[in-house]
Design a protein around this motif. Structure first.
Motif, PDB file in Angstrom:
ATOM      1  N   ILE A  99      -0.729  -4.214   5.625  1.00 16.76           N
ATOM      2  CA  ILE A  99      -2.006  -3.650   5.185  1.00 16.76           C
ATOM      3  C   ILE A  99      -2.627  -2.798   6.284  1.00 16.76           C
ATOM      4  O   ILE A  99      -3.837  -2.796   6.483  1.00 16.76           O
ATOM      5  CB  ILE A  99      -2.969  -4.755   4.724  1.00 16.76           C
ATOM      6  N   LYS A 159      -4.265   1.096  -2.434  1.00 18.13           N
ATOM      7  CA  LYS A 159      -4.001  -0.266  -1.999  1.00 18.13           C
ATOM      8  C   LYS A 159      -3.393  -1.052  -3.159  1.00 18.13           C
ATOM      9  O   LYS A 159      -3.166  -0.522  -4.244  1.00 18.13           O
ATOM     10  CB  LYS A 159      -5.303  -0.910  -1.517  1.00 18.13           C
ATOM     11  N   TRP A 182       0.869  -1.162   0.000  1.00 14.30           N
ATOM     12  CA  TRP A 182       0.000   0.000   0.000  1.00 14.30           C
ATOM     13  C   TRP A 182       0.916   1.225   0.000  1.00 14.30           C
ATOM     14  O   TRP A 182       1.970   1.225   0.630  1.00 14.30           O
ATOM     15  CB  TRP A 182      -0.854   0.047   1.263  1.00 14.30           C
TER      16      TRP A 182
END
Lengths: 121, 106
Positions: free
Chosen positions: A104, A52, A33
């Motif tokens: 993430i 993302k 990301w």
């Protein structure tokens, strides 16, 4: 070693457009990301937006002040992140940093050196 | 949107002092809080993640604590290299930075 090198900064008139690039190396760019963070002269840090990874739909999110004017994209084949800035305003004058996320989550891991954008007539 | 409020905005201290910076969130963020150090003309450097996890290579004089809405960054014995601006950042929902705390030489 992670390297993030921003380019494309400069002087632009109000209402104009500019595209920033961030060349990434030293990690698997397609798995990361990425965000843009900016800092106006003498001011604090402001998150601009995030993209993302492809398997997450390459979804983008933006801060309210830039939503609808800025677009983040990525080219995993070139290990490059982009920030397209349209309808620029004087308030967009800042140093813009390219930043990786840790995994993430929205913890900002590695920062580029930044590129200066000046919006002035 | 989650707002982050740091205090003080400026702090004057001497080498060897114990320094504490506070960060408050407008709603609970669990421990999704980071601290960064920034020196003039340089990019921010991550110090702490998850409210209290020290990043690799960060001196042990730095520590973080807190959960929910109240967090602190403590420098146990201020060193010359620590004079800088410190930012907290929540990452529970998107990202928001605090306004920063500049640590100056007294």
């Amino acid at each position: 070693e992670v390297q993030l090198v921003e380019s494309g900064g400069g002087l632009v008139k109000p209402g104009g457009s500019l595209r920033l690039s961030c060349a990434a190396s030293g990690f698997t760019f397609s798995d990361a990301w990425m965000s843009w963070v900016r800092q106006a002269p003498g001011k604090g840090l402001e998150w601009v937006g995030r993209i993302k990874i492809k398997t997450d739909g390459a979804t983008t999110d933006y801060a309210a002040p830039v939503k609808g004017r800025f677009t983040i994209s990525r080219d995993d084949s070139k290990n490059t992140l982009y920030l397209q800035m349209d309808s620029l305003q004087t308030e967009d004058t800042a140093v813009y940093y390219c930043v990786t996320h840790r995994s993430i989550v929205n913890f900002l891991d590695n920062w580029g050196q930044g590129t200066q954008i000046t919006v002035s007539s | 949107d989650i707002q982050m409020t740091q205090s003080p905005s400026t702090l004057s201290a001497s080498v060897g002092d114990r320094v504490t910076i506070t960060c408050r969130a407008s709603q609970s963020i669990s421990t999704w809080l980071a601290w960064y150090q920034q020196k003039p003309g340089k990019a921010p450097k991550p110090l702490i993640s998850k409210a209290s996890s020290l990043e690799t290579g960060v001196p042990s004089r730095f520590s973080g604590s807190g959960s929910g809405t109240e967090f602190t960054l403590t420098i146990s014995s201020l060193q010359p290299d620590d004079f800088a601006t410190y930012y907290c950042q929540q990452y529970n929902t998107y990202l928001t930075f605090g306004g920063g705390t500049k640590v100056e030489i007294k």
